[in-house]
Design a protein around this motif. Structure first.
Motif, PDB file in Angstrom:
ATOM      1  N   VAL B 136      23.472 -37.104   5.338  1.00 64.17           N
ATOM      2  CA  VAL B 136      22.751 -37.283   4.083  1.00 64.17           C
ATOM      3  C   VAL B 136      22.208 -35.945   3.570  1.00 64.17           C
ATOM      4  O   VAL B 136      22.294 -35.634   2.378  1.00 64.17           O
ATOM      5  N   VAL B 137      21.678 -35.144   4.478  1.00 63.31           N
ATOM      6  CA  VAL B 137      21.191 -33.817   4.077  1.00 63.31           C
ATOM      7  C   VAL B 137      22.343 -32.983   3.522  1.00 63.31           C
ATOM      8  O   VAL B 137      22.236 -32.346   2.467  1.00 63.31           O
ATOM      9  N   LEU B 138      23.488 -33.027   4.230  1.00 61.83           N
ATOM     10  CA  LEU B 138      24.664 -32.270   3.788  1.00 61.83           C
ATOM     11  C   LEU B 138      25.072 -32.669   2.369  1.00 61.83           C
ATOM     12  O   LEU B 138      25.256 -31.812   1.500  1.00 61.83           O
ATOM     13  N   MET B 139      25.183 -33.967   2.125  1.00 60.56           N
ATOM     14  CA  MET B 139      25.674 -34.422   0.825  1.00 60.56           C
ATOM     15  C   MET B 139      24.679 -34.121  -0.296  1.00 60.56           C
ATOM     16  O   MET B 139      25.067 -33.979  -1.454  1.00 60.56           O
ATOM     17  N   THR B 140      23.407 -34.029   0.047  1.00 58.51           N
ATOM     18  CA  THR B 140      22.406 -33.699  -0.968  1.00 58.51           C
ATOM     19  C   THR B 140      22.363 -32.195  -1.230  1.00 58.51           C
ATOM     20  O   THR B 140      22.247 -31.748  -2.373  1.00 58.51           O
ATOM     21  N   ALA B 141      22.464 -31.411  -0.148  1.00 55.03           N
ATOM     22  CA  ALA B 141      22.318 -29.959  -0.278  1.00 55.03           C
ATOM     23  C   ALA B 141      23.581 -29.305  -0.857  1.00 55.03           C
ATOM     24  O   ALA B 141      23.496 -28.323  -1.600  1.00 55.03           O
ATOM     25  N   LEU B 142      24.732 -29.882  -0.517  1.00 51.93           N
ATOM     26  CA  LEU B 142      26.005 -29.241  -0.879  1.00 51.93           C
ATOM     27  C   LEU B 142      26.163 -28.966  -2.383  1.00 51.93           C
ATOM     28  O   LEU B 142      26.448 -27.830  -2.766  1.00 51.93           O
ATOM     29  N   PRO B 143      25.979 -29.985  -3.250  1.00 50.52           N
ATOM     30  CA  PRO B 143      26.174 -29.678  -4.674  1.00 50.52           C
ATOM     31  C   PRO B 143      25.199 -28.629  -5.206  1.00 50.52           C
ATOM     32  O   PRO B 143      25.559 -27.822  -6.069  1.00 50.52           O
ATOM     33  N   LEU B 144      23.976 -28.619  -4.657  1.00 47.31           N
ATOM     34  CA  LEU B 144      22.997 -27.633  -5.112  1.00 47.31           C
ATOM     35  C   LEU B 144      23.441 -26.224  -4.749  1.00 47.31           C
ATOM     36  O   LEU B 144      23.353 -25.291  -5.560  1.00 47.31           O
ATOM     37  N   ILE B 145      23.939 -26.059  -3.531  1.00 46.08           N
ATOM     38  CA  ILE B 145      24.357 -24.721  -3.085  1.00 46.08           C
ATOM     39  C   ILE B 145      25.620 -24.286  -3.826  1.00 46.08           C
ATOM     40  O   ILE B 145      25.715 -23.159  -4.320  1.00 46.08           O
ATOM     41  N   ILE B 146      26.591 -25.210  -3.932  1.00 48.75           N
ATOM     42  CA  ILE B 146      27.836 -24.855  -4.641  1.00 48.75           C
ATOM     43  C   ILE B 146      27.520 -24.436  -6.084  1.00 48.75           C
ATOM     44  O   ILE B 146      27.983 -23.393  -6.559  1.00 48.75           O
ATOM     45  N   THR B 147      26.699 -25.236  -6.775  1.00 56.29           N
ATOM     46  CA  THR B 147      26.396 -24.942  -8.175  1.00 56.29           C
ATOM     47  C   THR B 147      25.764 -23.559  -8.325  1.00 56.29           C
ATOM     48  O   THR B 147      26.153 -22.780  -9.192  1.00 56.29           O
ATOM     49  N   ASN B 148      24.804 -23.253  -7.452  1.00 53.16           N
ATOM     50  CA  ASN B 148      24.108 -21.973  -7.587  1.00 53.16           C
ATOM     51  C   ASN B 148      25.000 -20.787  -7.252  1.00 53.16           C
ATOM     52  O   ASN B 148      24.957 -19.766  -7.937  1.00 53.16           O
ATOM     53  N   VAL B 149      25.788 -20.919  -6.186  1.00 49.69           N
ATOM     54  CA  VAL B 149      26.679 -19.811  -5.820  1.00 49.69           C
ATOM     55  C   VAL B 149      27.723 -19.604  -6.919  1.00 49.69           C
ATOM     56  O   VAL B 149      28.054 -18.474  -7.296  1.00 49.69           O
ATOM     57  N   TRP B 150      28.195 -20.701  -7.468  1.00 54.72           N
ATOM     58  CA  TRP B 150      29.162 -20.667  -8.567  1.00 54.72           C
ATOM     59  C   TRP B 150      28.578 -19.885  -9.745  1.00 54.72           C
ATOM     60  O   TRP B 150      29.205 -18.964 -10.284  1.00 54.72           O
ATOM     61  N   GLN B 151      27.360 -20.269 -10.123  1.00 51.20           N
ATOM     62  CA  GLN B 151      26.690 -19.538 -11.206  1.00 51.20           C
ATOM     63  C   GLN B 151      26.550 -18.058 -10.858  1.00 51.20           C
ATOM     64  O   GLN B 151      26.727 -17.193 -11.708  1.00 51.20           O
ATOM     65  N   GLY B 152      26.231 -17.796  -9.596  1.00 50.47           N
ATOM     66  CA  GLY B 152      26.057 -16.416  -9.142  1.00 50.47           C
ATOM     67  C   GLY B 152      27.326 -15.598  -9.295  1.00 50.47           C
ATOM     68  O   GLY B 152      27.292 -14.461  -9.767  1.00 50.47           O
ATOM     69  N   THR B 153      28.487 -16.178  -8.943  1.00 51.37           N
ATOM     70  CA  THR B 153      29.738 -15.428  -9.066  1.00 51.37           C
ATOM     71  C   THR B 153      30.021 -15.087 -10.525  1.00 51.37           C
ATOM     72  O   THR B 153      30.599 -14.056 -10.818  1.00 51.37           O
ATOM     73  N   GLN B 154      29.574 -15.994 -11.431  1.00 51.59           N
ATOM     74  CA  GLN B 154      29.844 -15.713 -12.838  1.00 51.59           C
ATOM     75  C   GLN B 154      28.872 -14.689 -13.409  1.00 51.59           C
ATOM     76  O   GLN B 154      29.114 -14.126 -14.474  1.00 51.59           O
ATOM     77  N   ALA B 155      27.778 -14.454 -12.679  1.00 52.58           N
ATOM     78  CA  ALA B 155      26.801 -13.471 -13.153  1.00 52.58           C
ATOM     79  C   ALA B 155      27.081 -12.077 -12.599  1.00 52.58           C
ATOM     80  O   ALA B 155      26.353 -11.143 -12.900  1.00 52.58           O
ATOM     81  N   VAL B 156      28.130 -11.933 -11.771  1.00 53.20           N
ATOM     82  CA  VAL B 156      28.438 -10.608 -11.224  1.00 53.20           C
ATOM     83  C   VAL B 156      28.858  -9.687 -12.369  1.00 53.20           C
ATOM     84  O   VAL B 156      29.724 -10.027 -13.169  1.00 53.20           O
ATOM     85  N   ASN B 157      28.221  -8.549 -12.437  1.00 50.48           N
ATOM     86  CA  ASN B 157      28.466  -7.599 -13.518  1.00 50.48           C
ATOM     87  C   ASN B 157      29.833  -6.921 -13.338  1.00 50.48           C
ATOM     88  O   ASN B 157      30.082  -6.264 -12.335  1.00 50.48           O
ATOM     89  N   ALA B 158      30.709  -7.089 -14.343  1.00 51.82           N
ATOM     90  CA  ALA B 158      32.056  -6.519 -14.266  1.00 51.82           C
ATOM     91  C   ALA B 158      32.009  -4.987 -14.166  1.00 51.82           C
ATOM     92  O   ALA B 158      32.901  -4.374 -13.587  1.00 51.82           O
ATOM     93  N   ASP B 159      30.944  -4.381 -14.710  1.00 55.63           N
ATOM     94  CA  ASP B 159      30.795  -2.926 -14.623  1.00 55.63           C
ATOM     95  C   ASP B 159      30.668  -2.466 -13.170  1.00 55.63           C
ATOM     96  O   ASP B 159      31.181  -1.410 -12.800  1.00 55.63           O
ATOM     97  N   TYR B 160      29.955  -3.263 -12.362  1.00 57.55           N
ATOM     98  CA  TYR B 160      29.796  -2.881 -10.950  1.00 57.55           C
ATOM     99  C   TYR B 160      31.118  -3.010 -10.207  1.00 57.55           C
ATOM    100  O   TYR B 160      31.400  -2.241  -9.290  1.00 57.55           O
ATOM    101  N   VAL B 161      31.926  -4.002 -10.614  1.00 56.50           N
ATOM    102  CA  VAL B 161      33.241  -4.163  -9.991  1.00 56.50           C
ATOM    103  C   VAL B 161      34.119  -2.963 -10.351  1.00 56.50           C
ATOM    104  O   VAL B 161      34.850  -2.432  -9.522  1.00 56.50           O
ATOM    105  N   GLU B 162      33.998  -2.504 -11.611  1.00 59.30           N
ATOM    106  CA  GLU B 162      34.748  -1.319 -12.042  1.00 59.30           C
ATOM    107  C   GLU B 162      34.304  -0.084 -11.245  1.00 59.30           C
ATOM    108  O   GLU B 162      35.111   0.744 -10.839  1.00 59.30           O
TER     109      GLU B 162
END
Lengths: 275, 265
Positions: B136-162
């Motif tokens: 139950v903890v897994l199923m509750t925590a999983l979407p929260l973690i996935i959503t936040n990490v997902w948002q985080g990957t989209q916030a990575v600055n392309a300039d830093y990758v360059e």
């Protein structure tokens, strides 16, 4: 790498690598595809050299492909036509990229790293140990006068200090060629002048070639041994000027006369000058 | 240039003031509780001193610590699984647009499923076992973690990758030195949320499908109408969360994000 020109595969070229030139552009052309399927020609038949140890300024209006030339020299873009040679080696072949440093238009410091950590970043691509990275980064920060701010984070530094950290980061690898893309354009005039002095001092101290992209005629005259002026898009070499005036040049009558001449040359292009 | 000096005198005094205000609030609540308990039967609202006595006996028997640790270990296990699955999952969904667009509807749907429903499924699949609260903890925590990490990957600055490209970083080094530090603040806020939610839903799962843990003891006490025990367990679990928050999560956050302008002040 040692100067062993025959070690690289240069099957497509007949000319032997030329080490008098840090960089050489040979009939370089570049197009970018656009979303609607057409393409935009940004560079056409550009040829010029960056002699080893010199400061060459690429001067041109926005959209003339200055940054594109720099990105080709850095190996981030490949030319559609012609060749780019880095230290005598084709960018399409084997180039020791650690011999190039790159400084961006913005300082591009990582906000989560201290000044020291940002400088050390440039040494983290290879296998240099952390202690050596640290001592080299400390040494480089000292050379730009920021020893006291090694532990400070970027948001705690002024624009000029951030620019110095970025400069130290691009120098800590001891590059033979430093590519600079309008690095001081966001600084105020006074800080920019200080950074010009700093850059020329660093250039005197090291055997290093500098390619400095700018749209500011005065900045080109103050810094460069050689100015390559590009025309508006598609960028072609419009004129080349060698500057032999002694440093410092800022405010001297000769430099002012040269700035006026170059501005007049630009005015001749004004019908198709794109800002 | 470093720490702003003008506020140097104030934090200590304001911290004392805050502690005084918080103590005052606590005393007020206990006083209200005590006053209300005078007018009601002990099995409806036991008095504070009765609950305190119960807490002492539970602590003395070792029951208190054992059950708190049991529940905590289950929360941590479910949370750890959610991190192990959610972090790579979030990075994958964030870095592959087609995949991300395809799976996007799954997360909000998962978030709408009540933890009681997960608990019932878990009881069907795992029975009365520690796996039930963990699931139950897994199923509750999983979407929260996935959503936040997902948002985080989209916030990575392309300039830093360059920047990493000009420094000739390998893909792995770019991931470790540019992506991970960029995503970390997003991950941390997601993980914190997931841990808090996880703790709450673990109690629900334990009341329904476990034979040990704080949730089980709460259910047991309520079945036997030992209201003082219900209060004792409630206070114990709140105290534990406060200790974890103040003693671990808040200092960790201050340390990890010390480079931020707002955290320093």
């Amino acid at each position: 790498m040692d100067a062993t020109p025959h070690a690289t595969p240069t099957t497509s070229s007949h000319a032997p690598p030329d080490h008098r030139h840090a960089l050489a552009f040979r009939h370089v052309g570049k197009r970018f595809g656009r979303a609607d399927g057409t393409s935009l020609e940004v560079l056409r038949d550009v040829s010029f050299d960056v002699p080893a140890g010199s400061v060459v300024s690429i001067l041109g209006p926005s959209g003339s492909g200055k940054s594109t030339l720099l990105n080709m020299a850095a190996g981030l873009l490949t030319p559609d036509e012609g060749r780019v040679l880095v230290l005598g080696h084709e960018t399409s072949g084997t180039v020791d990229w650690s011999r190039l440093g790159y400084m961006f238009q913005d300082d591009r410091l990582l906000p989560w790293r201290s000044a020291l950590g940002n400088v050390a970043l440039a040494l983290e691509a290879g296998s240099i140990g952390s202690r050596e990275r640290r001592s080299r980064a400390e040494h480089e920060l000292a050379r730009v006068g920021l020893t006291d701010f090694a532990g400070a984070y970027p948001h705690q530094l002024s624009g000029g200090m951030r620019s110095r950290v970025a400069l130290a980061r691009s120098l800590v690898t001891e590059p033979d060629i430093l590519l600079m893309d309008e690095p001081f354009s966001r600084l105020d005039a006074q800080t920019r002048t200080t950074m010009h002095h700093e850059l020329l001092r660093i250039h005197r101290e090291r055997a290093m070639s500098i390619v400095f992209v700018t749209h500011d005629v005065e900045e080109a005259v103050i810094l460069a041994d050689h100015i390559v002026m590009l025309s508006p898009r598609p960028g072609r070499v419009h004129a080349e000027t060698t500057v032999t005036l002694p440093h410092p040049r800022l405010g001297t009558p000769q430099a002012q006369a040269l700035v006026a001449d170059l501005r007049a040359a630009i005015a001749g292009l004004s019908s198709d000058w794109v800002i | 240039m470093r720490a702003p000096a003008d506020t140097a005198g104030t934090p200590a005094t304001s911290r004392t003031g805050l502690a005084l205000r918080r103590t005052g609030l606590l005393l007020l609540l206990i006083a209200l509780w005590w006053a209300a308990s005078l007018a009601t039967a002990p099995y409806v609202l036991p008095s504070p001193d009765r609950v305190a006595q119960r807490l002492v006996t539970l602590a003395a028997s070792g029951d208190l610590v054992a059950n708190l640790l049991t529940t905590l270990s289950r929360v941590l296990a479910g949370f750890a699984l959610a991190v192990v699955i959610g972090v790579p999952g979030g990075i994958l969904l964030g870095s592959n647009r087609t995949l991300g667009a395809f799976f996007e509807p799954v997360l909000p749907v998962m978030n709408t499923v009540s933890s009681a429903i997960w608990a019932i499924f878990a009881i069907i699949w795992f029975g009365l076992s520690p796996l039930t609260p963990i699931f139950v903890v897994l199923m509750t925590a999983l979407p929260l973690i996935i959503t936040n990490v997902w948002q985080g990957t989209q916030a990575v600055n392309a300039d830093y990758v360059e920047l990493a490209q000009t420094l000739r970083f390998s893909r792995l080094k770019t991931l470790l030195k540019i992506y991970v530090p960029s995503i970390l603040p997003y991950f941390f806020s997601g993980a914190r949320l997931a841990f808090g939610f996880g703790w709450r839903v673990s109690l629900v799962a334990e009341t329904l499908g476990a034979s040990s843990g704080v949730g089980y003891r709460l259910r047991q006490a309520s079945d036997l109408i030992q209201t003082d025990q219900v209060f004792a367990w409630t206070i114990a679990q709140i105290a534990m969360m406060v200790v974890i928050e103040i003693g671990l999560l808040a200092p960790l956050e201050r340390h990890l994000f010390r480079w931020r302008r707002d955290v320093r002040s």
